[in-house]
Structure formats: structure tokens, C-alpha cells
Design an enzyme around this catalytic site. Structure first.
Site, PDB file in Angstrom:
ATOM      1  N   ARG A   1      -8.237  16.262  11.954  1.00  0.00           N
ATOM      2  CA  ARG A   1      -7.563  17.338  11.892  1.00  0.00           C
ATOM      3  C   ARG A   1      -8.822  18.219  11.307  1.00  0.00           C
ATOM      4  O   ARG A   1     -10.260  17.611  11.043  1.00  0.00           O
ATOM      5  CB  ARG A   1      -7.407  15.827   9.860  1.00  0.00           C
ATOM      6  CG  ARG A   1      -5.975  15.946  10.032  1.00  0.00           C
ATOM      7  CD  ARG A   1      -6.396  14.452   8.939  1.00  0.00           C
ATOM      8  NE  ARG A   1      -5.628  13.564   8.957  1.00  0.00           N
ATOM      9  CZ  ARG A   1      -5.970  12.337   8.554  1.00  0.00           C
ATOM     10  NH1 ARG A   1      -6.030  12.343   7.303  1.00  0.00           N
ATOM     11  NH2 ARG A   1      -5.250  11.587   8.510  1.00  0.00           N
TER      12      ARG A   1
ATOM     13  N   ARG B   1       0.936  -1.032   0.087  1.00  0.00           N
ATOM     14  CA  ARG B   1       0.379  -0.206   0.046  1.00  0.00           C
ATOM     15  C   ARG B   1       0.359   0.905   0.260  1.00  0.00           C
ATOM     16  O   ARG B   1       2.091   1.372   1.054  1.00  0.00           O
ATOM     17  CB  ARG B   1      -0.944   0.020   0.923  1.00  0.00           C
ATOM     18  CG  ARG B   1      -2.033   0.920   1.746  1.00  0.00           C
ATOM     19  CD  ARG B   1      -2.050   1.323   2.554  1.00  0.00           C
ATOM     20  NE  ARG B   1      -3.608   2.608   3.036  1.00  0.00           N
ATOM     21  CZ  ARG B   1      -3.610   3.763   3.224  1.00  0.00           C
ATOM     22  NH1 ARG B   1      -3.117   2.710   4.795  1.00  0.00           N
ATOM     23  NH2 ARG B   1      -4.565   4.605   4.078  1.00  0.00           N
TER      24      ARG B   1
ATOM     25  N   GLU C   1      -9.563  -2.756   1.810  1.00  0.00           N
ATOM     26  CA  GLU C   1      -8.339  -2.171   0.859  1.00  0.00           C
ATOM     27  C   GLU C   1      -7.999  -3.443   1.019  1.00  0.00           C
ATOM     28  O   GLU C   1      -6.648  -3.176  -0.389  1.00  0.00           O
ATOM     29  CB  GLU C   1      -8.008  -0.604   1.874  1.00  0.00           C
ATOM     30  CG  GLU C   1      -8.934   0.113   2.339  1.00  0.00           C
ATOM     31  CD  GLU C   1      -8.663   1.211   2.950  1.00  0.00           C
ATOM     32  OE1 GLU C   1      -8.913   0.593   4.293  1.00  0.00           O
ATOM     33  OE2 GLU C   1      -8.027   2.184   2.375  1.00  0.00           O
TER      34      GLU C   1
ATOM     35  N   ARG D   1     -16.768   6.728  19.345  1.00  0.00           N
ATOM     36  CA  ARG D   1     -17.364   5.842  20.833  1.00  0.00           C
ATOM     37  C   ARG D   1     -17.843   7.063  21.471  1.00  0.00           C
ATOM     38  O   ARG D   1     -18.223   7.569  22.381  1.00  0.00           O
ATOM     39  CB  ARG D   1     -16.704   4.455  20.584  1.00  0.00           C
ATOM     40  CG  ARG D   1     -17.324   4.352  19.598  1.00  0.00           C
ATOM     41  CD  ARG D   1     -15.930   3.120  19.598  1.00  0.00           C
ATOM     42  NE  ARG D   1     -15.260   3.297  18.772  1.00  0.00           N
ATOM     43  CZ  ARG D   1     -13.709   1.993  18.459  1.00  0.00           C
ATOM     44  NH1 ARG D   1     -14.166   1.387  19.500  1.00  0.00           N
ATOM     45  NH2 ARG D   1     -12.280   2.380  18.269  1.00  0.00           N
TER      46      ARG D   1
END
Ligand code: ADP
Length: 397
Positions: free
Chosen positions: A240, A90, A385, A284
Site C-alpha cells: 500500500r 474480530r 490482538e 525479509r
């Protein structure tokens, strides 16, 4: 055919060995604390979990340990490394250098070094993982699968920033997007689930996790995505900020005496859900605090849903219609209240949620949570993925 998928971080390395005939995971695990003391490998295979605590001074030692586990008498699942047909790595960012998965060569690795600065937090770590595998696995075939590839089909008017065009040409500053393998997987899975051709669908894919991004997928191709030159752009995330007026950052840097680098750390690590709530970056924790009446946690969740809703509205305009909304990743798969808040008020687009179906627990399968008669299908699709990386690696062979 068996493909080993590697996702290397600066101090961690995740792996999965996948049998391509069945697309089943034969073994998987994580090396933690590479290059820091207290190294640890957690390996899952044969229905058991094996934990090895051992110093992992670098990625080469970590990869060696993983390969030892894969062929181990008790924890192993293959008799020798020869059973691994190829390795898929990846890679977060490709810039404009690669628009699709690519086999590793010396030349390719030279280009990888050149584009490393595009994703300074991620690409150098991937390079460490790739080089370690090359050192340990000899001339085993290896592929690089880029998070950005799926977004390579965006048109120029969607990926360019309105800055001096010559700076785009010179420095390649533009929107690249991220999470592409996830968006690709769920868009494909949605078409398959609905028994439709991808070419016939207009889909908005919402990958909502610790990092979140939203993509517009027209006829199987990505036409726009919320992340930008880096994964800092788009909706607010765990830590972010997402989209922000850059002038506000220059102002904050001056007021707080931060350098540009510190300003970016502020936006990447101390903002988003964590910054607004002051509670946590984890949804959560946020949901719990919001339920208990914490105003800032409630505000953070409202801001997140509002921002996602704006992207859904914008992308339905971009697509000129909408057939499917997909929710995926940690938050998208597991947090019904967030899904409900995002689609509420979108009835005018033909989006109607079934409140009961929306409450179903994530059991790793696809759920259709749209109400009867909803023009737009709303699907919850667990992302995968690693499987995309394995499929693309196998395709290259
Ligand atoms: P990353 O971007 O790190 O891959 P994930 O996709 O794993 O992130 O998403 C992590 C987020 O998903 C966290 O905010 C977490 O609170 C949220 N989440 C909610 N419910 C669950 C759950 N049951 N399992 C895992 N993550 C969950």
C-alpha cells in the site's frame, strides 16, 4: 472461562481458544481456501499440529470443522461445546456506529450490514464468520471487537478531514484508524512492563507489519493514528502506498487509462515496498536485496523509515512530550535495522537506542532496547490482538 476468538477473512478463518484464567492459548488454527477448491484446516493443540484437507464451500462448514476438531478425541482440548463460554469476533471497521466491543444481537447485525461498505475488503468477511458461528453455535454469547474502537477517543480536530463538514455529517467520511487492538495491547503492556500507570505515559506505538500504522497514545488513550478512512493511509506499507496526493492518482489514472477502482487497486496492491523496490513486499526479501546492493530495495527501506520517523516527530509534538516508543508486529518485532533507522537522529527528543540490545532476537517477550540514560524508553513488544479480543469479550460477559 474459555473464549473462542474468531478472525474471519473472505477465504480464511483463524481461531484461538483461550483459557481466561491463565490467558494461555489452548488451541489455535487456520481454515484456508474457504469457497475455493483445496480447502484445508491446520489445527495446533496438545503440542501437535493436525492438518485436514477437506472442501470448505462456506464459512459454516469451516466453523463446523473447527468445532469438531476442538472436541476431537486426539486433536481436541474440550469435551463439548458447552465448555466455550463465549465467542469474540474480530471486526475491522465500526464507523461511528460502535465505539466499543458489543454483544451480538439481531439489531447489531443489522447495523453491521449497514456499515459493511466502510471496509469492503474485511467487514463482509467478518459478517460471514459471525453468521456461520450463530448458525452452528445456537445462542452462544458472542461479542464483536472492533479494530477501530481504540481510536474512538481521537479528538474531532484529529479525525476530521478538511472537506465540506456537511459531507462528514452525511457520509461519515473521516479518519477511523486500524490495528486498534494491537495498539491498545502494546500500550497497556508497555505501562505494565515499566510499572507505570497508563495515565502517566505518553507513548508512540508503531505497529509495523505487512500493513503498518503508528498511534499517539496519551494517558492510555489514542489521540491520533496514521491510518485514515481506510487502512490505505499513513506510512508506506508492503503493497500500500500510504499517504499520497490524491491529485497524483487522478493524473496516473488518466495517463494509464485506469478507472477509479483500478487506481485504488494500484494503490492497495501494487504500491508501497513492492512498487518502489520491484523486488517484494516482504521486509525479509527487501533487507536481503538491499544488502546485496539493490538500489530500489534500499530506497524502499529508506522511504519506510523516513515516513515512520516523520510520524514519530509529529506525534511527539501532538503529545507534547514522549516517554515510550513501542515497536510491534512482524517488522517491528523482527527487523533491528528498520528500528534503528527510524529512531536515528531522534536523540534531540531524548531517544537513544542501544545498538547491541536492538540486535536481540525476538523470543516472544518484551525487550527494552533503549540505551542507558535514554529519556525515552524504546520497547519491542510482541503484539497479541487475540488476547485483547478475548479480554474484551470476557469483560462483556
Ligand atoms: P500482517 O500485517 O500481514 O499481519 P505481519 O505483522 O505478520 O503482517 O508482518 C509481516 C512482515 O514482517 C513481513 O514483511 C515480514 O518480512 C516481516 N518479518 C521480518 N522478520 C520476520 C520474522 N522473523 N517473522 C515474521 N515476519 C517477519
Amino acid at each position: 472461562m474459555k473464549i473462542l476468538v474468531i478472525n474471519a477473512g473472505s477465504s480464511s478463518l483463524k481461531y484461538q481458544l483461550i483459557n481466561m484464567e491463565t490467558e494461555a492459548v489452548i488451541a489455535k488454527g487456520t481454515c484456508e481456501r474457504i469457497g475455493i477448491d483445496g480447502g484445508k484446516l491446520t489445527h495446533k493443540a496438545n503440542g501437535k499440529e493436525f492438518v485436514i484437507c477437506k472442501e470448505l464451500p462456506n464459512h459454516t462448514v469451516a466453523i463446523k470443522l473447527v468445532l469438531d476438531e476442538l472436541v476431537d478425541k486426539e486433536a481436541g482440548v474440550i469435551s463439548s461445546m458447552d465448555e466455550i463460554d463465549a465467542v469474540g469476533h474480530r471486526v475491522v471497521a465500526s464507523g461511528e456506529a460502535f465505539t466499543k466491543a458489543t454483544l451480538v444481537t439481531d439489531e447489531v447485525m443489522k447495523t453491521m450490514d449497514e456499515i459493511a461498505e466502510l471496509a469492503p475488503l474485511h467487514n463482509p468477511a467478518a459478517i460471514l464468520g459471525i453468521n456461520a458461528c450463530r448458525a452452528v453455535m445456537g445462542n452462544k454469547k458472542m461479542a464483536l471487537v472492533f479494530d477501530t474502537s481504540f481510536h474512538a477517543t481521537m479528538p474531532d480536530y484529529a479525525y476530521n478531514y478538511a472537506i465540506d463538514y456537511e459531507d462528514y455529517q452525511k457520509y461519515k467520511v473521516r479518519r477511523y484508524g486500524a490495528h486498534g487492538t494491537s495498539h491498545k495491547f502494546v500500550a497497556g503492556a508497555a505501562a505494565e512492563y515499566l510499572k507505570k500507570k497508563p495515565e502517566d505515559l505518553k507513548i508512540i506505538t508503531c505497529h509495523l507489519g505487512n500493513g503498518s500504522s503508528i498511534s499517539a497514545v496519551d494517558g492510555g488513550k489514542c489521540v491520533d493514528t496514521s491510518m485514515g478512512f481506510t487502512p490505505l493511509a499513513g506510512v508506506p506499507m508492503g503493497t500500500r502506498s500510504g499517504d499520497i496526493d490524491v491529485a497524483a492518482i487522478e493524473f496516473l489514472c488518466r495517463k494509464k487509462g485506469m478507472s477509479m477502482e483500478e487506481g485504488l487497486t494500484y494503490l492497495n496492491k501494487k504500491s508501497g515496498m513492492l512498487g518502489i523496490s520491484g523486488v517484494s513486499s516482504d521486509f525479509r526479501d527487501l533487507c536481503k536485496a538491499a544488502d546485496e546492493g539493490n538500489y530500489r530495495a534500499q530506497l524502499a527501506l529508506k522511504m519506510f523509515a523516513y515516513s515512520c520517523k516523520k510520524y514519530v516527530g509529529a506525534y511527539s509534538a501532538v503529545l507534547g512530550g514522549l516517554d515510550v516508543i513501542v515497536f510491534t508486529a512482524g517488522v517491528g518485532e523482527n527487523t533491528p535495522t528498520v528500528r534503528a533507522d527510524i529512531v536515528s537522529g531522534l536523540e534531540y527528543l531524548g531517544v537513544k537506542l542501544d545498538a547491541e540490545k536492538n540486535k536481540q532476537k525476538n523470543d516472544g517477550t518484551i525487550h527494552d532496547i533503549s540505551a542507558k540514560g535514554s529519556k525515552v524508553k524504546i520497547l519491542v513488544i510482541p503484539t497479541n490482538e487475540e488476547l485483547v479480543i478475548a479480554r474484551e469479550t470476557a469483560a462483556l460477559l
